[in-house]
Scaffold this active site. Structure first.
Site, short mmCIF file in Angstrom:
data_model
loop_
_atom_site.label_atom_id
_atom_site.label_comp_id
_atom_site.label_asym_id
_atom_site.label_seq_id
_atom_site.Cartn_x
_atom_site.Cartn_y
_atom_site.Cartn_z
N GLY A 80 0.85 -1.18 0.00
CA GLY A 80 0.00 0.00 0.00
C GLY A 80 0.88 1.23 0.00
N THR A 81 0.33 2.35 -0.42
CA THR A 81 1.21 3.49 -0.63
C THR A 81 0.96 4.70 0.27
OG1 THR A 81 -0.11 3.88 -2.57
CG2 THR A 81 1.99 2.83 -2.90
#
Lengths: 252, 257
Positions: free
Chosen positions: B29-30
């Site tokens: 995830g970012t």
């Protein structure tokens, strides 16, 4: 050297049951009954710190009478069981039936073990369902038997009398205010037929499992002003409006 | 947690052995951003998960409510992070039920530190989890933000924070747009602007997807509790930002003087 007296198993069990029953009968009662939107728990309890009614999981609550340290032990065990189940599998996999079974095992083992005294507690495990028909209420006695109850149940001192009174007057689909009034009336009755006592909101511990609550956790304590309002009015409409209010009194 | 460790330790994140010297490809995830406003805090995350150069998932959720008054946003290995959040949520709820009272916000933030440190072994092999924790402190009466590094180092951020691969760009955007007297609505627009800027320059961060109707998750926490903005509310913000960027592609301009 002295020889111990022979006590027949029947007699031993009867003695233990009698011991536990007496312990429970000394305390005040807890009343649990269904209403249109869930299940309401009413206990006579002046302490704000030691609860007789508590949350176990999303839709499951616990009520108990008897020795505090004993049922507190069972409550913590129940919360641990429920949280571990819910984490290992899914929140939906935690059920009152499973929990009641665990309690039955624990209580039954303690009751028949020679080295320990039986627990002087009586428990209620209740789960609110999606519809009133799905509501489940289980009563557990100190010997570990489970009784599947419908609509209303009482544990503690004078349980039979209060239970009769409730059983005759309880109706399916009552509003919260009506159910609460009935519960308080039943607790306030004098067992010897005298004038009923007056119970103030400070003497009561009230909580609900509310199926229409938007949160995942349906358990909610009804405290202070909200409780006084509900007790002072019987009109169903006003009571419903009360519940719809923002819940600022919880999570203290 | 102690009970779980004693009873079924294999359920705890960070307890699983991994073959040495192997890095695992797993969805990551970012970007997560958060900002304090007058009366609360907002935390938001984009919806993209990447695995190397591939988009692993377009609609992943990376901001979770931890309890009534706090939320966790996760950057890093999605699978481990989601599990860590699940355990964190459980712990807060468990504490509340057993003790009959809620943990302090500091207490919750410290608890998360320990959990991240427990994952250090995995982090060294490329499976890091770097959450951000935001909540409303009922004792102090204001929103607060905590960020972490992979070793569990905790630091409280003033005003705003960003974490994850697009955090550099998001922080630049927040820096220019932030002011301490924002309202809740302005703060919600601010974090979506920051995520837009992060997506603009970081390939691993997803911008608002108007075609698929996938928008960032925006969560507001105030003294009334936690509220996730509905899809319509976020879509309204995202659409208006996208429209404005047709005129100014680099977003709103901060005055020079």
């Amino acid at each position: 050297m002295s020889t111990p007296f022979y006590v027949s198993p029947q007699q031993a069990m009867a003695d233990r049951a009698e011991y536990a029953r007496k312990g429970i009968a000394r305390g005040r009662s807890v009343v649990v009954l269904t209403y249109a939107d869930g299940i309401v728990f009413v206990a006579e309890n002046t302490s704000r710190a030691l609860h007789k009614v508590s949350e176990i999981y999303d839709k499951i609550a616990f009520a108990a009478v008897g020795r505090y340290n004993e049922f507190e032990n069972l409550r913590i065990g129940g919360v641990r069981y429920a949280d571990l189940r819910g984490y290992s599998y899914d929140r939906a996999d935690v059920t009152a039936r499973g929990l009641a079974n665990v309690y039955a095992q624990t209580l039954g083992t303690i009751f028949s073990s020679v080295g320990e005294k039986p627990y002087e507690v009586e428990l209620i495990v209740a789960e609110v369902g999606r519809t009133p028909e799905d509501d489940q209420i289980y009563r557990l006695t100190p010997d570990g038997s489970v009784v599947d109850e419908k609509n209303s149940v009482v544990v503690g001192g004078n349980a039979d009398q209060i239970g009769n009174y409730l059983g005759q007057r309880h109706q399916v689909g009552m509003s919260l205010a009506e159910a609460l009034k009935l519960a308080v009336d039943s607790l306030a009755r004098d067992p010897n037929g005298g004038t009923p006592r007056a119970l103030t909101p400070e003497q009561l511990e009230v909580a609900v499992l509310d199926r229409v609550r938007p949160q995942q956790r349906k358990f909610k304590r009804i405290l202070g002003p909200q409780l006084s309002r509900l007790l002072s009015q019987e009109s169903a409409a006003a009571a419903d409006a009360d519940l719809a209010e923002p819940e600022s009194t919880e999570d203290e | 947690m102690e009970f779980l460790a004693e009873h079924s330790p294999e359920l705890l994140p960070g307890r699983r052995a991994l073959p040495a010297g192997v890095t695992v490809e797993a969805p990551h995830g970012t970007t997560i951003v958060a900002a304090v406003f007058d009366g609360g805090v907002v935390i938001a995350g984009d919806r993209r998960a990447t695995m190397g150069n591939v988009i692993a998932q377009r609609d992943i959720e990376k901001v979770f409510p931890a309890d009534e008054y706090s939320a966790v946003g996760i950057a890093g290995t999605a699978g481990l992070a989601v599990e860590m959040v699940r355990l964190f949520q459980l712990e807060l709820e468990h504490y509340e039920k057993i003790e009959g009272t809620v943990l302090s916000l500091e207490g919750k933030a410290n608890r998360l530190t320990t959990m991240i440190r427990g994952n250090l072994g995995m982090a060294m092999q490329g499976l890091a989890v770097v959450p951000m924790f935001a909540g409303y402190d009922l004792d102090l009466g204001r929103g607060r933000i905590f960020t972490y590094d992979v070793t569990g180092g905790r630091s409280e951020e003033r005003n705003f924070a960003a974490t994850g691969s697009g955090s550099v760009f998001a922080r630049g955007s927040l820096k220019k747009l932030y002011s301490p007297d924002l309202t809740a609505d302005q703060a919600a627009v601010l974090v979506v602007q920051a995520l837009y800027d992060a997506a603009d320059d970081d390939s691993a961060t997803g911008g608002p997807d108007l075609a698929r109707k996938i928008f960032p998750i925006v969560t507001l926490i105030t003294d009334e509790g936690i509220r996730r903005l509905s899809e319509e509310e976020v879509s309204r913000i995202a659409v208006s930002i996208t429209d404005d960027r047709r005129i100014r592609p680099d977003g709103p301009q901060a005055p020079l003087q």
